[in-house]
Every structure is written in C-alpha cells, then in structure tokens.
Design an enzyme around this catalytic site. Sequence first.
Site, PDB file in Angstrom:
ATOM      1  N   CYS A  33      30.057  27.709 -41.318  1.00 49.19           N
ATOM      2  CA  CYS A  33      31.031  27.187 -40.370  1.00 49.19           C
ATOM      3  C   CYS A  33      31.197  25.686 -40.470  1.00 49.19           C
ATOM      4  O   CYS A  33      32.199  25.147 -40.046  1.00 49.19           O
ATOM      5  CB  CYS A  33      30.605  27.558 -38.950  1.00 49.19           C
ATOM      6  SG  CYS A  33      30.882  29.298 -38.578  1.00 49.19           S
ATOM      7  N   GLY A  71      26.529  27.939 -31.666  1.00 46.39           N
ATOM      8  CA  GLY A  71      26.582  27.726 -33.102  1.00 46.39           C
ATOM      9  C   GLY A  71      27.749  28.444 -33.737  1.00 46.39           C
ATOM     10  O   GLY A  71      28.726  28.802 -33.077  1.00 46.39           O
ATOM     11  N   CYS A  72      27.654  28.678 -35.036  1.00 49.75           N
ATOM     12  CA  CYS A  72      28.715  29.350 -35.771  1.00 49.75           C
ATOM     13  C   CYS A  72      29.014  30.709 -35.152  1.00 49.75           C
ATOM     14  O   CYS A  72      28.111  31.517 -34.939  1.00 49.75           O
ATOM     15  CB  CYS A  72      28.301  29.523 -37.232  1.00 49.75           C
ATOM     16  SG  CYS A  72      29.511  30.410 -38.226  1.00 49.75           S
ATOM     17  N   PHE A  73      30.274  30.976 -34.880  1.00 48.61           N
ATOM     18  CA  PHE A  73      30.618  32.224 -34.195  1.00 48.61           C
ATOM     19  C   PHE A  73      30.432  33.467 -35.051  1.00 48.61           C
ATOM     20  O   PHE A  73      30.398  34.580 -34.536  1.00 48.61           O
ATOM     21  CB  PHE A  73      32.024  32.187 -33.609  1.00 48.61           C
ATOM     22  CG  PHE A  73      33.128  31.619 -34.471  1.00 48.61           C
ATOM     23  CD1 PHE A  73      33.082  31.625 -35.859  1.00 48.61           C
ATOM     24  CD2 PHE A  73      34.251  31.053 -33.862  1.00 48.61           C
ATOM     25  CE1 PHE A  73      34.106  31.109 -36.624  1.00 48.61           C
ATOM     26  CE2 PHE A  73      35.292  30.529 -34.625  1.00 48.61           C
ATOM     27  CZ  PHE A  73      35.220  30.555 -36.006  1.00 48.61           C
TER      28      PHE A  73
END
Length: 250
Positions: A33, A71-73
């Site tokens: 991401c 954080g990153c989905f």
Amino acid sequence: MRGRGPLGGTLGRMVRPSSFIVLVAVTLLLAGCGPATSPLVVDQNVPPVPAAILNEPPGQAQTEVAVLAGGCFWGVQGVYQHVTGVSQAVSGYAGGSAATAQYELVSTGSTGHAESVQITFDPQVIGYSQLLQIYFSVAHDPTELNRQGPDVGTQYRSVIFPTNAEQARIAQAYIDQLGQAAVFKAPIVTRIELDQTFYAAEDYHQDYLTRNPTSPYIMINDLPKIENLKRTQPDVYRADPVLVAAARSN
C-alpha cells in the site's frame, strides 16, 4: 502485536533465516500500500487480547456497519472476510472529503483519509465488541503511530470510525479496558473519529488478498493474520471468505 505481522503464524515457522532476508528485501522493494521506509520488526511474545467486559446490548437489527482502519486495507479486509457473521467487507477511505478519496491522493498522506474497511455484519451473530477484539488482536498493531509494519503515514493510522453513538461508547470503553490492563508493551494510539463518511476504494483494491496470495507483501504481512484468526478465534473463523466481487455479481 508485531509477531502477528511479517512472520507470525505458520509462515514464520517455515521461513529459514536466509529466506527471511530475501523476503524482507523483496518487501522493502515491492511494498504494497505504501513505501517501506524502515525494516520490519518481529516480536514473538504476543500478549493475548481479552474480550470486552462491558455489557453490549444484543443487536436488534439484522445488519449493522462498522468502519475500522489499521494500516493497509488489503490485510484488514482479508481478515474480516473470514469472520462469521460478516456479510461484506469493503476497502476504502474515511477521514477526508469525497473530492480527494482517490488512491493516488490518499497515498500522499495529505488528504486526511485513512485506508479503512467498511464491515457489514449481523449483530445477532457477532457483536461489535467482538469485531473490535479481532481488530486489536489480529488485524493490526494498535501501538504503532501513523504507520503499520512497512507502511508509513497518517493514511495508515489506527483509527475507529463509529457509525453510531453506541459504537463510540463501546470502542472507548474497550480502549480504556485494554490500556488499564496494560495488555500491550506500548501505549495504544488508536483514535476514535466521529461523523466521518466512508468512500469505497477502486475496484483493483477489492479482494486483493484473495486475488494475490503469492504477492510477497501479502505473504509476509497479511496471510499470517488469517492464520492467527483461525488459530486464536476458531469460533468466529470461516474458511471461505465473503468477497466483494461475489456480492456484486449477485
């Protein structure tokens, strides 16, 4: 909590030191991401995260919506897609305006958004507090400020976006409970941001974990989370994920 990231679970036990160096190098070069700006840290002494002790009234509606960011989905979405009682988990953005809810802009960290996941669930099957227990124990590390693993920036902050007053009450009480119990070695930095709109992310971000299981980023950072969910909370784990693509095709 960091033990639940890069090399937690089954993958961590399988990777030899030499392989670990290669995998970390690949991850730093091909971060998912966002850019990897610091090395990954592994902590094998992961404390258990207790369930919420507050009295949560039984859900009356058949569906409710929760919005969580950690954080990153890709990984957060992947975790909740494996949770019983969840009918949909959509990757997206919350905390900023509609005009800038686009990946290219959000990834700069200047829009106010956080990469988030909108979770539609049946409160008669799984409670909001149970979703939060998964959030704090499996989905992310609530002690990392404005980052998560290799991803750095306010768009990766730990934040809960309550969709009603009861969710806000439950979230604050649970954060207070975990803090008072000193469950984590460092302070919890998770924020609660009220009255924020969720915007779905681009199609190529949906179901990313399921569609890219051999991606180095997914293998190191996210697949261990699924294994930890299965291991630590088998009563709510389901093997077949509920996918956005499948819901849209129906």
